[in-house]
Design an enzyme around this catalytic site. Structure first.
Site, short mmCIF file in Angstrom:
data_model
loop_
_atom_site.label_atom_id
_atom_site.label_comp_id
_atom_site.label_asym_id
_atom_site.label_seq_id
_atom_site.Cartn_x
_atom_site.Cartn_y
_atom_site.Cartn_z
CE LYS A 20 -3.63 -2.48 2.45
NZ LYS A 20 -4.27 -2.70 3.76
NE ARG A 64 -10.91 -2.32 9.21
CZ ARG A 64 -10.14 -2.10 8.15
NH1 ARG A 64 -8.95 -2.64 8.08
NH2 ARG A 64 -10.55 -1.33 7.17
#
Length: 263
Positions: free
Chosen positions: A59, A253
DNA sequence: CGAGATGTTCGGCT
DNA sequence: AAGCCGAACATCTC
């Protein structure tokens, strides 16, 4: 927003500035984004340098400039990279703008969970070199996955897929996609998955590979039939069996999966 | 108005 | 001691 393929897409946006000099740098608030750095010093050093190239890994992205200057960007949750006209006036969330003669290279991030790093040297910065090998590389073997599952025996597999040192670039929606394709219940702990390691390994590579061929190219959606398309709404139907997808918080999450296909 | 958001990091508990 | 969990970060959108 950004996981592996989206990061690659955003990186390419600044290709419009390749070989051109930076004429001016605008910094705007967001000290948090520059934590540990000296942005004022760097903003003074960058004018006159040319953007020579860039790369995305996991990322992270790294932009290489002449004069041995480097800019690293992590988009966090809401970071974006874009190009604006030369007379662009930075808005509230445009924290770093590199002006060139013909345009402005903009990094914005409303939530400021991202990060910008500066480096000066002939070789890429150490934090970049230390990034783990991509899941699509030969180093990412089924044995690596098997070892990791053993070591994290008590961790839910969904949370395991989000560990960046082992699955670099995999984020929340890709993790759900991988588990749906591998037919693994996201709540299962890694210790129970010894015999599923191969499927998990294969689908991790496949999801990343295909995402890089679609999302990364033009920010289009992943192919039809992917779980991706049904995971956003609370009442989506499994593309395989039609059952309404389940939803729960796993590993901190939001996680969606098919209660019938995934065991 | 409250809840939740595609990410990381830190502190504290086991 | 390592591993795991929940909270925190800051803002916008539904």
């Amino acid at each position: 927003m950004p996981e592996l393929a989206e990061v690659e897409y955003y990186r390419r946006q600044w290709d419009a500035g390749l070989r051109r000099q930076v004429t001016r740098v605008a910094l705007h608030g967001g000290a948090r984004l520059f934590r540990g750095e000296d942005p004022v010093r760097f903003a003074a050093a960058l004018p006159g340098a040319r953007l020579l190239g860039s790369e995305a890994r996991a990322k992270q992205m790294l932009f290489r400039f002449s004069r041995g200057l480097w800019v690293g960007v992590h988009l966090g949750m809401t970071g974006k990279i874009r190009v604006e006209p030369r007379d662009f006036v930075p808005g509230r969330h445009d924290h770093l703008v590199l002006f060139q003669a013909t345009q402005a290279l903009v990094f914005s991030d409303p939530r400021m969970f991202g990060r910008v790093r500066f480096f000066e040297g002939t070789a890429p910065p150490p934090w970049w070199t230390a990034l783990p090998a991509a899941v699509t590389s030969p180093e990412f073997t089924v044995e690596v996955v098997r070892d990791f599952l053993r070591r994290r025996a008590r961790l839910a597999v969904k949370a395991a897929l989000l560990v960046q040192t082992r699955f670099p670039g995999v984020g929340n929606w890709m993790a759900d996609e991988i588990l749906w394709r591998a037919r693994i219940d996201p709540r299962r702990t890694c210790g129970t998955l010894a015999r599923r390691a191969e499927g998990l390994w294969r689908e991790t590579r496949e999801v990343c590979r295909v995402a890089m061929e679609t999302v990364a190219v033009d920010f289009s959606d992943p192919p039809e039939g992917w779980f991706y398309h049904v995971r956003w709404a609370g009442d989506g139907a499994c593309p395989r069996c039609g059952r309404t997808v389940k939803s729960a918080t796993i590993g901190g999450r939001t996680t969606r999966w098919c209660g019938r296909c995934q065991r």
